[in-house]
Design an enzyme around this catalytic site. Sequence first.
Site, short mmCIF file in Angstrom:
data_model
loop_
_atom_site.label_atom_id
_atom_site.label_comp_id
_atom_site.label_asym_id
_atom_site.label_seq_id
_atom_site.Cartn_x
_atom_site.Cartn_y
_atom_site.Cartn_z
N TYR A 125 0.69 -1.34 -0.09
CA TYR A 125 -0.16 -0.13 -0.01
C TYR A 125 1.00 1.35 -0.09
O TYR A 125 0.41 2.21 -0.64
CB TYR A 125 -0.98 0.04 1.06
CG TYR A 125 -0.47 0.55 2.66
CD1 TYR A 125 -0.80 1.60 3.11
CD2 TYR A 125 0.47 -0.27 3.27
CE1 TYR A 125 -0.29 2.44 4.15
CE2 TYR A 125 0.83 0.27 4.50
CZ TYR A 125 0.50 1.52 4.93
OH TYR A 125 1.04 1.91 5.97
N ILE A 126 1.86 1.15 0.72
CA ILE A 126 2.80 2.48 0.63
C ILE A 126 3.36 2.52 -0.49
O ILE A 126 3.72 3.67 -1.28
CB ILE A 126 4.21 2.16 1.66
CG1 ILE A 126 3.73 2.12 2.84
CG2 ILE A 126 5.18 3.26 1.49
CD1 ILE A 126 4.53 1.99 4.11
N TYR A 127 3.68 1.47 -1.58
CA TYR A 127 4.55 1.51 -2.84
C TYR A 127 3.42 2.06 -3.84
O TYR A 127 3.54 3.03 -4.73
CB TYR A 127 4.85 0.29 -3.28
CG TYR A 127 5.40 0.15 -4.81
CD1 TYR A 127 6.77 0.35 -5.17
CD2 TYR A 127 4.69 0.25 -5.88
CE1 TYR A 127 7.34 0.51 -6.18
CE2 TYR A 127 5.12 0.05 -7.35
CZ TYR A 127 6.35 0.38 -7.41
OH TYR A 127 6.76 0.49 -8.81
N SER A 164 2.06 -4.81 -17.05
CA SER A 164 1.23 -4.71 -15.56
C SER A 164 -0.14 -4.09 -15.77
O SER A 164 -0.24 -3.48 -16.78
CB SER A 164 2.12 -4.22 -14.53
OG SER A 164 2.71 -2.87 -14.82
N LYS A 194 -7.86 -11.13 -8.41
CA LYS A 194 -6.71 -10.85 -8.61
C LYS A 194 -5.79 -11.60 -7.83
O LYS A 194 -5.73 -11.24 -6.40
CB LYS A 194 -6.19 -9.27 -8.32
CG LYS A 194 -4.93 -8.67 -8.72
CD LYS A 194 -4.52 -7.33 -8.62
CE LYS A 194 -3.23 -6.85 -8.96
NZ LYS A 194 -2.24 -7.30 -8.08
N ARG A 202 8.05 -12.56 -15.66
CA ARG A 202 7.89 -11.19 -16.29
C ARG A 202 9.19 -10.51 -16.19
O ARG A 202 9.32 -9.88 -17.38
CB ARG A 202 6.79 -10.56 -15.55
CG ARG A 202 6.77 -8.92 -15.84
CD ARG A 202 5.82 -8.20 -15.23
NE ARG A 202 4.45 -8.26 -15.50
CZ ARG A 202 3.50 -8.42 -14.33
NH1 ARG A 202 4.00 -8.11 -13.20
NH2 ARG A 202 2.06 -8.47 -14.89
N LYS A 252 -11.93 -6.34 -16.80
CA LYS A 252 -11.43 -6.26 -18.18
C LYS A 252 -12.68 -6.29 -19.02
O LYS A 252 -13.69 -6.91 -18.98
CB LYS A 252 -10.75 -7.65 -18.62
CG LYS A 252 -9.66 -7.95 -17.81
CD LYS A 252 -9.13 -9.29 -17.78
CE LYS A 252 -7.73 -9.76 -17.07
NZ LYS A 252 -7.22 -11.01 -17.41
N CYS A 310 25.28 -6.76 26.02
CA CYS A 310 23.68 -6.88 26.24
C CYS A 310 23.44 -8.30 25.76
O CYS A 310 23.69 -8.50 24.44
CB CYS A 310 23.02 -5.66 25.46
SG CYS A 310 21.50 -5.87 25.45
#
EC number: 6.5.1.2
Length: 680
Positions: free
Chosen positions: A45-47, A94, A126, A147, A297, A438
């Site tokens: 979602y960030i991309y 894509s 999808k 691809r 489509k 540590c």
Amino acid sequence: MLPDFTPIEKLTTQDAQQETARLQKQLVQYGTAYYEDDAPLVEDYIYDALYARLVALEEKFPQYVIPDSPTQNVGSADTKSELQKVVHPAPMLSLGDVFSLDELNDWDARTTKSLGNQAPYNLELKIDGLAVALTYVDGQLVQASTRGNGIVGEDVTANVKTIKAIPKKLTEPLTIEVRGEIYMPKASFAALNKQREADGLEPFANPRNAAAGSLRQLNVKITKSRNLAAFVYYTAEPEMLGVTTQSGALERFAELGLPTDTHNRVINKMADIADYIDEYTSERESLSYGIDGVVVKVNQLDLQFDLGNTVKIPRWAIAYKFPPEEALTIVCDIEWTVGRTGAVTPTAVMDPVLLAGTTVQRASLHNPDYLREKDIQIGDTVTLHKAGDIIPEIGQVILEKRPTDSETYQVPTICPACESNLVHIEGEVALRCINPFCSAQIQEGLTHFASRNAMNIDGMGPRVVGQLLKAGYIKDVASIYRITVEQLLTLDKFQEKSAVKLIDAINSSKENSLERLLFGLGIRMVGAKAARLIAEKFRTLSAVSEASVEDIANINGIGHTIAQSIVQYFSTPESKQLLVELASSGVNQSYLSDTVIDENSFFYGKKVVLTGKLEQSSRPAATKWLQDHGANVAGSVSVKTDLVIAGEAAGSKLDKASQLGVTVWTEQQFVDEQVKEDGK
């Protein structure tokens, strides 16, 4: 976390140029990690949000579009694995993305306007997997490829032939290329991760990564063991099928024995699309495979042809991406944990909640600044989603549900593992424990040392490291090389065979080259690339340990901050003793290369980019030769590029080099210089 974008209409021309260039570079990096390395750096979602921002910027400011922009290319940059390259007969495009019904309605309006009337759509789920092309000749499967960059992919024929769902022979003797998605069923993914954890290995983050990594294995036995599956959904040669619609193509695929998803539906109005999306938003968890949206489509193939494609996406199809699923839960506690470099990170412990098919009880809160921004308190009700359907992330606090007795979090002042005082280093957001002894840092550091990109000790994952530490068999990386079979047999789940296998892996790691050891030591800010550059320059660990800040900082690609970190690391008595113990255990501390870099080489210190097909050498061989002669081989062209070597069919990189005035050589010029250099 996404940045707060300034509205595009309020940007100055200079601001727009800077933001566009930054996003172009950032998204190329993210795309390479996702498509080539199967190791995403950010959630989907960030991309998607960053990509949408870049598209909007380039539409408003087309003068800043460059050939190498992610909006102008499909998938990854040039592939770089050992798999053979395959040129696709037609580009593997894509899909464009939308994230709301409003955006989907806009796409429908544009499509209807272009066609002159409303056309029926075929709706498909999808599939969250890896795109693949399958070539059949006279009904026999002869080639399968990924691809890649949309023009050139990787040959995975042998691997695909191990997938039971994909027929090696069609029911009819057709010659045709079909395309689809290879995925890992949810049950296979769960079983694989359960086995990996039992073996002490890191589990895969999600089924998509697991499928991609499994398909691109050089060992086909590994691919076969992963129980992959597939669906076919497209061909660029529908005339071979004798069909006129997308839905008809799916039916013919099934008749040929190809696997197809049967959840497709032909609809005639937009309201039906919304119903279909609602249906599978709620039912997606009941499916045996992962989906991340719905593909719409144009159903008639002649209308698809009329609409055509852009350079990157078809105009006749669009992907609606599901929003992250959300749930409400209560923050019961905030825990602080210590990482390998001493960074102390807060984690929210919450009431268990079912989210995207799994029970979630913990979510990272990253750092104290993030906590302050979110204003999260113990007792708060919060929204929770899985970023990219993978990583649990708190969205927002429901302030109206905050109880009167909620507790403000307490930022620790001492390390939760070793009780040393924590420090806040200037310029960093994280709290840090700087105690080299540590216990938490030691465990994380040992796990890193054994990891694949470091010393690659197969079978020595976090669980095994934890057992060894608890038993007192190891305390630092040098002690790994003193573990015995007898000690391993006292640990849980170890048998004679697995114990011997781990000891063999430990002994094999002694022969690694210096750059792996340097990276494995876990020196702050020294990644794999920096470790290689340093190893190439100094050749031995002893030389690195005695180098000055200036000596290290003078290496092209290594800055002053990294150099200071290295010198500081090797200045401690503990580090010096560690080197002695590693050497006494027979761990190689030299750079394993037959070539001593000639600082008088023409290529020394130059940034070089290879593009196009090389006829007289392979890309990996040319890259290694250049690196052995001191060049920094980069994947993209910029103003800092010194030289571009262009083979046959060189594309956008050559164009960009011409625009920037970068020197360009033919392959023959490069070969001539190689002959000259090698003859010195």
